[in-house]
Design an enzyme around this catalytic site. Structure first.
Site, PDB file in Angstrom:
ATOM      1  N   LYS A  30       0.843  -1.203   0.000  1.00 48.68           N
ATOM      2  CA  LYS A  30       0.000   0.000   0.000  1.00 48.68           C
ATOM      3  C   LYS A  30       0.878   1.253   0.000  1.00 48.68           C
ATOM      4  CE  LYS A  30      -4.027   1.906   2.500  1.00 48.68           C
ATOM      5  NZ  LYS A  30      -4.913   1.709   3.685  1.00 48.68           N
ATOM      6  N   SER A 105      -9.806   1.416   2.623  1.00 43.25           N
ATOM      7  CA  SER A 105      -8.974   2.218   1.757  1.00 43.25           C
ATOM      8  C   SER A 105      -7.873   1.441   1.040  1.00 43.25           C
ATOM      9  CB  SER A 105      -8.339   3.346   2.580  1.00 43.25           C
ATOM     10  OG  SER A 105      -7.450   2.820   3.545  1.00 43.25           O
ATOM     11  N   SER A 129      -9.863  -0.858   6.824  1.00 44.32           N
ATOM     12  CA  SER A 129      -9.309  -0.732   5.470  1.00 44.32           C
ATOM     13  C   SER A 129      -8.562  -1.934   4.910  1.00 44.32           C
ATOM     14  CB  SER A 129      -8.410   0.493   5.392  1.00 44.32           C
ATOM     15  OG  SER A 129      -9.215   1.638   5.320  1.00 44.32           O
TER      16      SER A 129
HETATM   17  N1  GLN Z   1     -13.333   3.795   6.064  1.00 41.90           N
HETATM   18  C1  GLN Z   1     -12.586   4.125   7.232  1.00 41.90           C
HETATM   19  C2  GLN Z   1     -12.133   5.557   7.168  1.00 41.90           C
HETATM   20  O1  GLN Z   1     -12.341   6.164   6.169  1.00 41.90           O
HETATM   21  C3  GLN Z   1     -11.434   3.183   7.409  1.00 41.90           C
HETATM   22  C4  GLN Z   1     -10.194   3.675   6.847  1.00 41.90           C
HETATM   23  C5  GLN Z   1      -8.992   2.849   7.222  1.00 41.90           C
HETATM   24  O2  GLN Z   1      -9.082   1.814   7.863  1.00 41.90           O
HETATM   25  N2  GLN Z   1      -7.835   3.387   6.835  1.00 41.90           N
HETATM   26  O3  GLN Z   1     -11.615   6.099   8.104  1.00 41.90           O
END
Ligand code: GLN
Length: 425
Positions: A30, A105, A129
């Protein structure tokens, strides 16, 4: 290769050692995880062109284990999103259905694995995410216990919540990747000794005979019917293999999303203050006028969702509102944690749908932040309580992948790996 999924922001190889447990494996990393000499953008214009001078600890562990890193995977900007559509480098498509999002994400990481563009991937999970994109793309994702995996070299979104975690096609492969990246790191004082002797890959033995699985009604409420049916069928199947299921209630979880978004945005507002046009990446460059340079750099460099969260977090931490929002969210976090503690006195793992919804169509929800935030209802409680959880393909509904989430007690990764491997059988 199928139609371009846009799974990578940068496609550049980093060769690993000649031998090691991952010598034959390709890995997508990532793009918020630092790679020495290879651009690392966090999906943001703010860091376009930024080349880290050092490797994250997890990257060192991958290359020491012989892995070949094939590129930096696309992601929601700074990890803020549930669809990979907030990436400033264009959305990633879901390999199962290219008109749909791969989740987020870590959408690029999961899509790369699902499409065979990498054998394995690393994502990060602040509020779901790793698990969300694993569920949406039909692959396996693990969010480790807080402190199991080093965050050194991870560009922070919300430090108290996030962990780097593996994504793979099978439970055993995900567990083997966890074996490589887990264990204490002198560069990250939040890493712990616990779990250092574990063998996660060996735990994928499919033996759930005698295991007690807690089923939480609150985590099924309001979920898509097809998701509920598919997840219930997977749990029934574990019962048929000798597991026992009991209902456990977690009344606090209905407040988890709210608490999560206050804490995550508060931490983000502080973490992202460092992007000022002086130290990293993009700079608007106004000679001599600091306020203008700072404001313009950040207006140009950050996308809408990131700005929204900086504003929310700054507000929640401001002098007059700190007690009303931030402190309350911390109280809710403590309540979630104690609810899970109580539940784990009676059960070995807790089962739920990973996501209460099926993968969104591209563009479907991106203009509706509340809908996006609520989709994190089942994943965020796990981060608030610092617990480990795995998302495993449970089947399909309307032809789209559905993920089963199995949550364990702190450092209970072997137990969730064992239970998840039985779902595969
Ligand atoms: N959807 C969540 C957020 O936008 C999770 C994001 C994540 O785990 N980085 O914060």
């Amino acid at each position: 290769m199928a139609a371009d999924l846009n799974a990578f922001i940068t496609e550049e190889s980093i060769e690993g050692a000649d031998a090691g447990p991952l010598a034959d494996a390709t890995v997508a990393v990532k793009d918020n995880i630092s790679t020495a000499g290879v651009e690392t953008t966090c999906g943001s214009r703010m860091l376009e062109g930024y080349v880290p001078p050092y490797d994250a600890t997890v990257v060192e562990r991958l290359t020491d284990a012989g892995a070949t890193i094939v590129g930096k995977a696309n992601m929601d900007e700074f990890g803020m999103g549930t669809t990979t559509e907030t990436s400033q480098f264009g959305p990633t498509r879901n390999p199962v259905d290219p008109d749909r999002v791969p989740g987020g994400s870590s959408g690029g990481s999961a899509a790369a694995v699902a499409a065979g563009e990498a054998d394995l991937a690393l994502g990060t999970d602040t509020g779901g995410s790793v698990r969300c994109p694993a569920a949406f793309c039909g692959v396996v994702g693990i969010k480790p216990t807080y402190g199991l995996v080093s965050r050194y070299g991870l560009i922070a979104y919300a430090n108290s919540l996030e962990q780097i975690g593996p994504i793979a096609g099978t439970v055993e492969d995900a567990a083997a990747l966890l074996d490589v990246i887990a264990s204490p790191d002198p560069h990250d004082a939040t890493t712990r000794e616990a779990g250092a002797d574990a063998n996660y890959a060996a735990a994928a033995d499919g033996d759930v005979d005698g295991m007690t699985i807690g089923v939480v009604p609150e985590l099924f409420e309001g979920a898509h019917e097809g998701v509920v049916e598919t997840v219930r069928a997977a749990i029934d199947d574990l019962e048929a293999q000798g597991a026992e299921t009991v209902e456990v209630s977690l009344p606090s979880v209905e407040h988890a999303v709210q608490a999560y978004y206050v804490i995550a945005t508060s931490e983000a507002s502080s973490n992202l203050a460092r992007f000022d046009g002086v130290r990293y990446g993009h700079s608007a460059g106004h000679d001599g006028n600091w306020n203008e340079t700072f404001a313009e750099t950040r207006s140009e460099g950050f996308g809408e969702e990131v700005k929204r969260r900086i504003l929310l977090g700054t507000y929640a931490l401001s002098a007059g509102y700190h007690d009303k929002y931030y402190k309350k969210a911390q109280d809710a976090r403590a309540w979630v944690r104690s609810d899970f503690d109580d539940a784990f006195a009676d059960v070995d793992v807790i089962a739920s749908p990973t996501m209460p919804v099926l993968p969104f169509e591209l563009g479907e929800g991106i203009d509706d932040p509340m809908t996006m935030y609520l989709a994190d209802a089942n994943t965020t409680p796990v981060n608030l309580a610092n617990l480990p959880a795995i998302s495993i393909p449970a089947g399909t509904a309307e032809g789209l992948p559905v993920g089963l989430q199995l949550i364990g007690p702190q450092f209970g990764e072997e137990t969730i790996v064992r239970a998840a491997s039985a779902v595969e059988e």
